[in-house]
Design a protein around this motif. Structure first.
Motif, PDB file in Angstrom:
ATOM      1  N   GLY A 139      81.894  30.006  15.578  1.00 18.09           N
ATOM      2  CA  GLY A 139      80.969  30.463  16.504  1.00 18.09           C
ATOM      3  C   GLY A 139      81.339  30.880  17.816  1.00 18.09           C
ATOM      4  N   PRO A 140      82.117  29.827  18.596  1.00 18.30           N
ATOM      5  CA  PRO A 140      82.450  30.295  19.966  1.00 18.30           C
ATOM      6  C   PRO A 140      83.371  31.373  20.097  1.00 18.30           C
TER       7      PRO A 140
ATOM      8  N   THR B 150      83.735  33.950  17.923  1.00 19.23           N
ATOM      9  CA  THR B 150      82.705  35.258  17.874  1.00 19.23           C
ATOM     10  C   THR B 150      81.727  35.525  18.861  1.00 19.23           C
ATOM     11  N   LYS B 151      81.432  34.451  19.476  1.00 21.26           N
ATOM     12  CA  LYS B 151      80.357  34.586  20.742  1.00 21.26           C
ATOM     13  C   LYS B 151      81.047  35.307  21.746  1.00 21.26           C
ATOM     14  N   LYS B 152      82.364  34.774  22.079  1.00 16.76           N
ATOM     15  CA  LYS B 152      83.254  35.354  23.279  1.00 16.76           C
ATOM     16  C   LYS B 152      83.710  36.716  22.796  1.00 16.76           C
TER      17      LYS B 152
ATOM     18  N   GLU C 259      80.428  39.029  23.387  1.00 15.73           N
ATOM     19  CA  GLU C 259      80.061  39.271  24.738  1.00 15.73           C
ATOM     20  C   GLU C 259      80.932  40.158  25.379  1.00 15.73           C
TER      21      GLU C 259
ATOM     22  N   SER D  86      76.772  35.842  10.696  1.00 19.87           N
ATOM     23  CA  SER D  86      77.324  36.357  11.963  1.00 19.87           C
ATOM     24  C   SER D  86      76.169  37.726  12.483  1.00 19.87           C
TER      25      SER D  86
ATOM     26  N   GLN E  27      73.798  35.458  14.297  1.00 18.74           N
ATOM     27  CA  GLN E  27      74.162  34.941  15.703  1.00 18.74           C
ATOM     28  C   GLN E  27      74.335  36.212  16.588  1.00 18.74           C
ATOM     29  N   GLN E  28      74.799  37.381  16.171  1.00 20.72           N
ATOM     30  CA  GLN E  28      75.023  38.026  17.243  1.00 20.72           C
ATOM     31  C   GLN E  28      73.720  39.068  17.637  1.00 20.72           C
TER      32      GLN E  28
ATOM     33  N   SER F 254      71.314  36.867  18.506  1.00 16.33           N
ATOM     34  CA  SER F 254      70.760  35.877  19.355  1.00 16.33           C
ATOM     35  C   SER F 254      71.362  36.106  20.492  1.00 16.33           C
ATOM     36  N   ILE F 255      72.679  36.652  20.480  1.00 11.96           N
ATOM     37  CA  ILE F 255      73.499  36.581  21.450  1.00 11.96           C
ATOM     38  C   ILE F 255      73.078  37.862  22.369  1.00 11.96           C
ATOM     39  N   ARG F 256      72.908  38.885  21.566  1.00 11.75           N
ATOM     40  CA  ARG F 256      72.692  40.082  22.331  1.00 11.75           C
ATOM     41  C   ARG F 256      71.048  40.088  23.019  1.00 11.75           C
TER      42      ARG F 256
END
Length: 583
Positions: free
Chosen positions: A402-403, A405-407, A410, A569, A572-573, A575-577
């Motif tokens: 997850g970390p 993928t988040k990086k 972003e 995924s 998660q994306q 949420s990040i967006r």
């Protein structure tokens, strides 16, 4: 690196895994057998069933010791039943296997159910049988070969031995019990010439075969001794293409593995010797193996093969393997491992055969073992379906990656935001490369953008991707393991419609999970491409279609994992967006 670049890189890397895996394993000595199904039936040898007596003129070994007159003994069969297998042996060769059936475990697992009968017909409700029918009963047996290069005759001791141990026709072994059966062949002048003790274990797929040889039976200056397994291994998978990717003869020498496969144009592979200290030889299919493991390394190994149409008029190679000793031994000890390529059994019964399992190259191997350990731990500890195990494993991997993928996401979003400014700079400094580079770096620094930030996290995950691909494609744990509804076997594609024709890459059936996985990719792509140049979007959807085509022939367990992983995924994306838009 923007989203389109990331998907292209991922697609290229996965495509390379598929395309290069075959030559890689061939170079490494772990597979592959060519597709023999197109060979004309007239060129193939007819299958042999135990009840049929064939013309012996085609016998590849000739007994040439005319001066020996052996006491005649009738052929006798004995059956040994353990919790793991049911084996029938003949007194020919001093206790050769003529049938070996793997029993269904008490847990009710289906991984050993489904196989071919002696007529070459696949049945879903019969247990796996590993002996390929043959008129030669030498599994294993001894032979003597002339040392001279021109010597073609081989004295093969596949005739009936006397059974000195009094046992019933059927013997049952409980866990922890052992059974020794002593065989002997003799003549009227020198008495006992070869004696052999075969040991069975109630809790192991391994059997021990210890030969004692009277030195008067052969001339050690003129002949060498070999222990052989003739007749290969019976195919086990309904789709012959699954076995063909893996089947072949294996030679373990000095820690390495040599893989020998019969060529598509060859009807027979002539006897070929491989010099060097030989630790083991074997014959494998996709999930099973038969191997000779001598107590002392042999001086060379031997492989030969022929094709038969045992399975529905489709070519099936039958491999013969031997280990040779040129030091004139009077005793030879060897173990035979006949059973599944299951790591738990291999590491306990025949550790050298670990090299025969498809773990991947050295960097990937420990990761593959760790993945398999986690899957089996979840299954055995919580006693849950392997489909549920794969869903849980997808959550675990998603948590670990997850970390990264988040990086990556972003970084990709930040790259998209600066694209208009980057295009302005490119137009302004079109003829000034140094100025373009300087201003581009300044733009990246101002907005905290790393052009490699979207690519590096993916590259860091590649070893895990390779390991997952290796384990999910070839682990026997998924064989016959159902999930729910139409997913009846996690080791096979979840085909719901068979096509009357074959489509390159896609195959000859329609699987459901790749379509669901494709839908999850579309959702993710639509979200991540909201700010992308519209002209680039068609390429992304083309990549999605490529993935659907590619994954259609993959095991449903692998597709189930990736589908669950993609769904996680996507959330998660999203949420990040959402968090990025609030900033």
């Amino acid at each position: 690196m923007n989203d389109i670049s990331r998907y292209i890189v991922a697609g290229v890397l996965i495509f390379l895994i598929i395309v290069l895996s075959e030559p890689y394993f061939e170079w490494l000595g772990l597979n592959n057998s060519p597709d023999l199904s197109s060979m004309p039936n007239s060129e193939l040898e007819e299958p042999v069933v135990p009840d049929v007596v064939l013309d012996k003129t085609d016998k590849p070994y000739i007994f040439n010791k005319d001066d020996e007159v052996f006491n005649e003994t009738n052929e006798i069969f004995k059956t040994i039943v353990t919790k793991l297998y049911t084996a029938t042996i003949s007194n020919r060769g001093g206790g050769s296997f003529v049938e070996f059936i793997i029993n269904r475990p008490p847990s009710g697992s289906l991984q050993y159910l489904g196989g071919y009968n002696n007529q070459g017909t696949y049945l879903n409700d019969i247990p796996v049988s590993l002996i390929l029918p043959s008129d030669i009963v030498c599994r294993p047996c001894l032979s003597f070969k002339p040392r001279t290069p021109s010597g073609d005759d081989i004295a093969l001791f596949d005739m009936p031995f006397d059974i000195l141990t009094k046992i019933p026709d059927t013997t049952y072994l409980e866990a922890g019990e052992t059974l020794d059966i002593v065989f002997k062949i003799k003549n009227s002048t020198q008495g006992g010439l070869i004696s052999k003790t075969t040991t069975f274990y109630g809790s192991s797929f391994k059997t021990d075969h210890n030969f004692s040889i009277n030195s008067t039976i052969y001339d050690s200056h003129q002949e060498v001794v070999e222990i052989s397994w003739l007749g290969g291994i019976r195919p086990t998978e309904e789709r012959r293409s699954e076995d063909q990717q893996y089947e072949g003869a294996l030679i373990g020498q000095s820690g390495g593995v040599e893989n020998i496969t019969i060529n598509a144009d060859d009807i027979k592979l002539a006897r070929d010797e491989y010099s060097g200290n030989t630790d083991w030889v074997g014959v494998r299919s996709k999930y099973f193996i038969t191997a000779l493991l001598p107590g002392v390394s042999g001086d060379y190994s031997v492989v030969s093969a022929k094709n038969t149409n045992f399975v529905d008029d489709i070519a099936v190679p039958s491999y013969d393997v031997s280990v040779g000793f040129d030091s004139g031994p009077t005793s030879i000890s060897s173990s035979v491992y006949m059973g599944p390529l299951d790591y738990d059994h291999i590491k306990n019964d025949a550790p050298p055969l670990d090299a025969a399992m498809n773990w991947g190259f050295s960097l990937i191997k420990p990761i593959s073992k760790a993945v398999l350990w986690v899957l089996k731990f979840l299954h055995n500890t919580f006693n849950i379906n392997y489909g549920i195990v794969l869903l849980l494993f997808a959550i675990m991997v998603r948590f670990i990656t997850g970390p990264l993928t988040k990086k990556s996401f972003e970084s990709s979003q930040n790259m998209q935001k600066v694209q208009p400014q980057l295009k302005t700079i490119q137009e302004k400094y079109k003829g000034d490369p140094q100025g373009l580079n300087r201003e581009t770096m300044a733009l990246y620094k101002k907005h905290g953008v790393n052009p490699l930030g979207g690519c590096l996290p993916i590259l860091l995950q590649m070893p895990l991707l390779f390991a997952l691909f290796q384990v999910f494609r070839s682990t026997i744990e998924f064989r016959g393991a159902p999930f729910f509804l139409w997913i009846s076997d996690l080791s096979k594609p979840d085909i719901v419609i068979d096509l009357p024709f074959y489509i390159p890459i896609y195959g000859d059936g329609i699987a459901v999970l790749p379509l669901i996985m494709g839908a999850t990719l579309i959702l993710t792509m639509r979200m991540s491409s909201a700010t992308m140049d519209p002209s680039q979007k068609p390429i992304m959807y083309m990549m999605n279609g490529f993935f659907v085509l590619l994954f259609n022939t993959f095991p449903s367990g692998l597709n189930l994992y990736y589908t669950a992983y993609n769904i996680l995924s996507f959330f998660q994306q999203r949420s990040i967006r959402s968090n990025l838009n609030k900033k």
